[in-house]
Design a protein around this motif. Sequence first.
Motif, short mmCIF file in Angstrom:
data_model
loop_
_atom_site.label_atom_id
_atom_site.label_comp_id
_atom_site.label_asym_id
_atom_site.label_seq_id
_atom_site.Cartn_x
_atom_site.Cartn_y
_atom_site.Cartn_z
N CYS A 166 0.83 -1.21 0.00
CA CYS A 166 0.00 0.00 0.00
C CYS A 166 0.86 1.26 0.00
N TYR A 167 1.91 1.22 0.82
CA TYR A 167 2.81 2.38 0.89
C TYR A 167 3.52 2.59 -0.45
N ALA A 168 3.99 1.51 -1.06
CA ALA A 168 4.70 1.62 -2.33
C ALA A 168 3.79 2.16 -3.42
N ILE A 169 2.54 1.70 -3.43
CA ILE A 169 1.58 2.19 -4.43
C ILE A 169 1.29 3.66 -4.20
N ALA A 170 1.05 4.03 -2.94
CA ALA A 170 0.72 5.41 -2.63
C ALA A 170 1.86 6.37 -2.94
N SER A 171 3.09 5.89 -2.77
CA SER A 171 4.25 6.75 -2.99
C SER A 171 4.77 6.69 -4.43
N GLY A 172 4.10 5.89 -5.27
CA GLY A 172 4.45 5.86 -6.68
C GLY A 172 5.67 5.04 -7.04
N VAL A 173 6.09 4.13 -6.14
CA VAL A 173 7.29 3.35 -6.43
C VAL A 173 6.97 1.87 -6.65
N PHE A 174 5.70 1.50 -6.69
CA PHE A 174 5.33 0.09 -6.87
C PHE A 174 5.77 -0.35 -8.26
N PRO A 175 6.63 -1.37 -8.38
CA PRO A 175 7.26 -1.66 -9.67
C PRO A 175 6.56 -2.70 -10.54
N TYR A 176 5.33 -3.08 -10.20
CA TYR A 176 4.71 -4.22 -10.87
C TYR A 176 3.44 -3.83 -11.63
N HIS A 177 3.14 -4.61 -12.65
CA HIS A 177 1.91 -4.48 -13.44
C HIS A 177 1.81 -3.14 -14.16
N HIS A 178 2.92 -2.66 -14.65
CA HIS A 178 2.91 -1.46 -15.50
C HIS A 178 2.73 -1.91 -16.94
N SER A 179 1.68 -1.44 -17.58
CA SER A 179 1.34 -1.95 -18.90
C SER A 179 2.16 -1.27 -20.00
N ILE A 180 2.54 -2.09 -20.97
CA ILE A 180 3.27 -1.63 -22.14
C ILE A 180 2.27 -1.51 -23.29
N SER A 181 2.20 -0.33 -23.89
CA SER A 181 1.22 -0.11 -24.96
C SER A 181 1.81 -0.32 -26.34
N GLU A 182 3.13 -0.29 -26.46
CA GLU A 182 3.76 -0.44 -27.77
C GLU A 182 5.21 -0.87 -27.60
N ARG A 183 5.68 -1.71 -28.52
CA ARG A 183 7.09 -2.07 -28.58
C ARG A 183 7.70 -1.42 -29.81
N LEU A 184 8.73 -0.65 -29.61
CA LEU A 184 9.39 0.04 -30.70
C LEU A 184 10.55 -0.81 -31.22
N ALA A 185 11.13 -0.39 -32.33
CA ALA A 185 12.13 -1.22 -33.00
C ALA A 185 13.52 -1.11 -32.40
N ASN A 186 13.74 -0.18 -31.49
CA ASN A 186 15.09 0.09 -30.97
C ASN A 186 15.25 -0.30 -29.51
N SER A 187 14.64 -1.40 -29.12
CA SER A 187 14.69 -1.92 -27.74
C SER A 187 13.95 -1.01 -26.76
N GLU A 188 13.10 -0.14 -27.27
CA GLU A 188 12.31 0.71 -26.40
C GLU A 188 10.85 0.25 -26.40
N VAL A 189 10.16 0.58 -25.30
CA VAL A 189 8.74 0.31 -25.17
C VAL A 189 8.05 1.58 -24.69
N VAL A 190 6.76 1.63 -24.88
CA VAL A 190 5.98 2.79 -24.46
C VAL A 190 5.18 2.43 -23.22
N ILE A 191 5.44 3.16 -22.13
CA ILE A 191 4.73 2.98 -20.87
C ILE A 191 4.17 4.33 -20.45
N ASP A 192 2.87 4.39 -20.21
CA ASP A 192 2.21 5.65 -19.82
C ASP A 192 2.53 6.76 -20.81
N GLY A 193 2.56 6.42 -22.09
CA GLY A 193 2.77 7.41 -23.13
C GLY A 193 4.21 7.84 -23.34
N THR A 194 5.14 7.24 -22.61
CA THR A 194 6.55 7.65 -22.70
C THR A 194 7.39 6.48 -23.18
#
Length: 407
Positions: free
Chosen positions: A19-47
């Motif tokens: 709960c603390y990790a989620i509230a403080s924005g450091v929870f590292p799990y279940h972050h969805s990837i919306s796109e895989r780019l060709a240069n070893s990059e992925v798009v998470i939260d629009g970035t």
Amino acid sequence: MSQTMLDAFSKCQPRPDACYAIASGVFPYHHSISERLANSEVVIDGTAVLMAGSNDYLALSNDLRLKAAAASAIARLGTGNCGSRPVNGTLALHERLEGELATFLRQEAALVVTTGYQANLALSALFAPDDVLFTDQGVHASLLDAARLGQAELHRFRHNDAVQLESRLKATPRDRGRLILTEGMFSADGNLGDLFSLARLAGKHGARLIVDGAHDVGLLGLGGRGAAEHLGVLDAVDVQTLTFSTCFGTLGGAVAGPAAVIDHVRLNARAALFSASLPPACTAAAQAALGIIRAEPERRQRVLAAARRLRADLTGLGFDTGLGITPAVPIRVGEPLVCMRLWRELLNEGVFTGALVPPAVPDGTALIRIGVTAAHSDAQLSRIAEACEKAGRRLGLIPSRRPALTP
């Protein structure tokens, strides 16, 4: 006086640290990837961020040859088999892949299943009441689940401690079967299992050696056959499991070994018997990947060289990266919350990594896991090291200045 009735779902409340990790924005799990780019990059939260948390060591999951093989299989055979292997779910494609895997691993037979986790669960069919099973304390959760599903008496020995294992083997009655279960490459920190010592003990004490090659088959050894080949004991391994979700760039798993053993697993392993079979696309992609693994050793040479470079850079900054040689590069942190904060700082620097905290690792051993791939360029390796340096300094994990070079 009446007692308050316990709600069976009370266990489902989130833990305070989560709960603390989620509230403080450091929870590292279940972050969805919306796109895989060709240069070893992925798009998470629009970035767009650099993916440095994947097990795609040989960078095959986005390879055009695997995509073409998968697309062709879908066109011919559909998107799924809609049944288990013994009923209606066995494809000629499965059988061809099994034959090629068995030949590749120098085993008599292989069984392809739907996930690497299931491949390990299928081992439970080999653990009978008269057996004693010895497992390294560091093995993956799927192997522990297999041990618990089986009926063998379970003993766990300290990580890579052949001395303790031998003392327990000596204490085992001669009328009981002995099995040793370990990993070729331990996925959390990339260290190798002491297969040389375990193979010697197996031969000395009449034990069978079973090795999970999930993270090393395709990566290590002269022919890419895994840690056992790398350490010169491939012929001493009785049964080997592997997954297609690391070096093979797709989904699935397999068990390989003597024909009689694989037939027994095929007919008795509930994890294989009662699951829908591996879809055509994944089967064809795995077969294409196996061909590339055999034909292009330069891929594993590249990723191992890249891992050596990154480890040296991080160690030079003052991080503890352990003693491994593989593309799973750990940054040992210790405390879970600090580890999650480091994960967030790295993401803020544009690098996506993995955070392993208890129960995935023992208490006090939380770590950031960086997954190096053959597609990472030298510039990207420098980018990862620079992100670690900035984040590590902000959190006080490394000195505020680079260590002075020894003349």
